[in-house]
Design an enzyme around this catalytic site. Structure first.
Site, PDB file in Angstrom:
ATOM      1  N   CYS A   1      -8.298 -10.913  -5.095  1.00  0.00           N
ATOM      2  CA  CYS A   1      -6.895 -11.032  -4.698  1.00  0.00           C
ATOM      3  C   CYS A   1      -6.683 -11.007  -3.195  1.00  0.00           C
ATOM      4  O   CYS A   1      -5.552 -11.159  -2.725  1.00  0.00           O
ATOM      5  CB  CYS A   1      -6.085  -9.926  -5.356  1.00  0.00           C
ATOM      6  SG  CYS A   1      -6.266  -9.910  -7.156  1.00  0.00           S
TER       7      CYS A   1
ATOM      8  N   HIS B   1       1.064  -5.536  -0.677  1.00  0.00           N
ATOM      9  CA  HIS B   1       0.322  -6.155  -1.784  1.00  0.00           C
ATOM     10  C   HIS B   1       1.032  -5.827  -3.093  1.00  0.00           C
ATOM     11  O   HIS B   1       1.288  -6.706  -3.903  1.00  0.00           O
ATOM     12  CB  HIS B   1      -1.109  -5.639  -1.788  1.00  0.00           C
ATOM     13  CG  HIS B   1      -1.995  -6.294  -2.800  1.00  0.00           C
ATOM     14  ND1 HIS B   1      -2.155  -7.657  -2.867  1.00  0.00           N
ATOM     15  CD2 HIS B   1      -2.771  -5.765  -3.787  1.00  0.00           C
ATOM     16  CE1 HIS B   1      -3.007  -7.955  -3.845  1.00  0.00           C
ATOM     17  NE2 HIS B   1      -3.384  -6.828  -4.423  1.00  0.00           N
TER      18      HIS B   1
ATOM     19  N   LYS C   1       5.739  -9.891  -5.228  1.00  0.00           N
ATOM     20  CA  LYS C   1       5.231 -10.033  -6.595  1.00  0.00           C
ATOM     21  C   LYS C   1       6.253  -9.633  -7.644  1.00  0.00           C
ATOM     22  O   LYS C   1       6.093  -9.972  -8.820  1.00  0.00           O
ATOM     23  CB  LYS C   1       3.947  -9.223  -6.763  1.00  0.00           C
ATOM     24  CG  LYS C   1       2.768  -9.747  -5.970  1.00  0.00           C
ATOM     25  CD  LYS C   1       1.509  -8.914  -6.208  1.00  0.00           C
ATOM     26  CE  LYS C   1       0.328  -9.423  -5.386  1.00  0.00           C
ATOM     27  NZ  LYS C   1       0.495  -9.181  -3.936  1.00  0.00           N
TER      28      LYS C   1
END
Length: 416
Positions: free
Chosen positions: A165, A305, A337
């Protein structure tokens, strides 16, 4: 040796929120979710039945012929489509004069799972003589930059970064480094991924890494929320054109932002779990800040993240506190995200592009689905819609399996 200044002169995206950068940005600011039930295959037997698929993606809409598309895996089709849009956005033309100093450096986490599964089925059902000679060239991860190079004519460095990732951000970091050192004048960079397949979904399901909030897909990805239960798979691409400042100014390019610093580290800890104290993540952030010649006080926004897994969000919060100390809860933190899902190897590409647009427009996209605060995750999360705020320097980070950590700092372009 003095380093060249590196700027961002082009952006493109294909995401669950839109098949271009403008739609992705607009839908992000509107708080929309790109997560929905999976449509590409039957998921009735899976614990997780939702993901962030691209909607109505047709490679021919982007100038890729049907014959060309047939010889590419889906992730490569997405990479080429993104690159062709990128060149238009940057108004950058590869010519005989600049081709050998225009690189293609891209991040891909897994490569051609669609192709692997299709030809493995054919092998098992029909035998080895029925496997296509295109199977290997279609599935290898470096075919994304390879095909982009062919379509665009770029003859500089051509390679793929594969670090789970963190792949997309590592690729951008290497592109920045090559240009700063004078090896290249420009680079097509970022990340691409398309692994919403039976193998991809079952593998992450077996790891207990995915959200099972199937009845409310748009609410499944909830970074930093106390009731987060796993990440949501996504697919797509986020690409940037990086150039040395001198070249960009010479062609009167529109400059979105400047790349100020890059850092990478390894946890040396576990195959899939992050280091519990967050120190591996913190080291990448500290390296990026040092590489930029800055101090933690110079960072005024963080694009996290933030996968929406219990351990990752907690460890990243600890890492931010370790790096920024008393300022940690005064720095606005966002998590793309929540709306896009986790684009895996493409995460660093699209989140970097969003970070650049945040600097360019002075608007921080919010985090959706943040409903129940987690006492252990107590930073200044941007919730309840976007926040209008001039941002001068943003820290963007990604972390991957194997303890791969990467951070990059973008600065607002002021014309100086």
């Amino acid at each position: 040796m003095s380093r060249k200044r590196v700027v961002v002169t082009g952006l493109s995206a294909l995401t669950p929120l839109g098949n271009n950068i403008a739609d992705t940005w607009d839908n992000l600011l509107q708080g929309k979710s790109g997560i929905a039930p999976i449509t590409m295959f039957d998921v009735s037997e899976y614990d997780t039945r939702i993901a962030g698929e691209l909607k109505n993606f047709n490679p021919e809409d982007f100038g890729i012929s049907a014959k060309q598309a047939k010889r590419m895996d889906r992730f490569t089709q997405i990479a080429v489509a993104g690159a062709l849009m990128l060149m238009k956005d940057a108004r950058y033309e590869v010519t005989e004069a600049n081709a050998d100093r225009t690189a293609v450096l891209m991040g891909v986490g897994l490569g051609g799972l669609h192709t692997i599964e299709a030809f493995h089925t054919k092998l098992m059902e029909s035998g080895p003589n029925r496997v296509s000679p295109f199977s290997i060239p279609m599935l290898i991860s470096n075919m994304a930059p390879g095909q982009v190079s062919i379509f665009c004519g770029a003859k500089g460095a051509n390679l793929v970064a594969t670090s789970a990732c963190a792949s997309g951000l590592h690729a951008i970091g290497y592109a920045y480094s090559d240009i700063a050192l004078g090896r290249e004048n420009a680079a097509i960079t970022g990340g691409v991924e398309s692994t919403i397949t039976p193998m991809g979904l079952s593998g992450f399901t077996a790891l207990k890494a995915l959200s099972t909030r199937n009845d409310e897909p748009e609410k499944a990805s909830r970074p930093f929320d106390k009731n987060r239960d796993g990440f949501v798979m996504g697919e797509g691409a986020g690409l940037l054109l990086l150039e040395d400042l001198e070249s960009a100014l010479a062609r009167n390019a529109v400059i979105y932002a400047e790349v100020l610093g890059y850092g990478a580290s390894g946890d040396a800890y576990h195959m899939t779990a992050p280091q519990e104290d967050g120190l591996g993540m913190a080291l990448a952030m500290q390296k990026a800040i040092a590489d930029a010649g800055l101090t933690p006080d110079d960072i005024d926004h963080i694009n996290a993240h933030a996968t929406s897994t219990s351990m990752n969000d907690l460890c990243e919060t600890k890492a931010i506190k370790h790096v920024f100390g008393e300022r940690a809860n005064k720095i606005p933190v966002t998590a793309n995200k929540s709306q896009l899902g986790h684009l895996l190897g493409a995460a660093g590409g699209i989140e970097s592009a969003i970070s650049v647009l945040t600097l360019h427009h002075g608007i921080i996209p919010g985090i959706i689905n943040y409903e129940t605060p987690d006492p252990e995750c107590d930073l200044d999360y941007v919730t309840n819609g976007p926040r209008k705020q001039q941002v001068n320097r943003v820290l963007c980070s990604n972390f991957g399996f194997g303890g791969a950590n990467a951070s990059i700092i973008f600065g607002r372009w002021t014309g100086k």
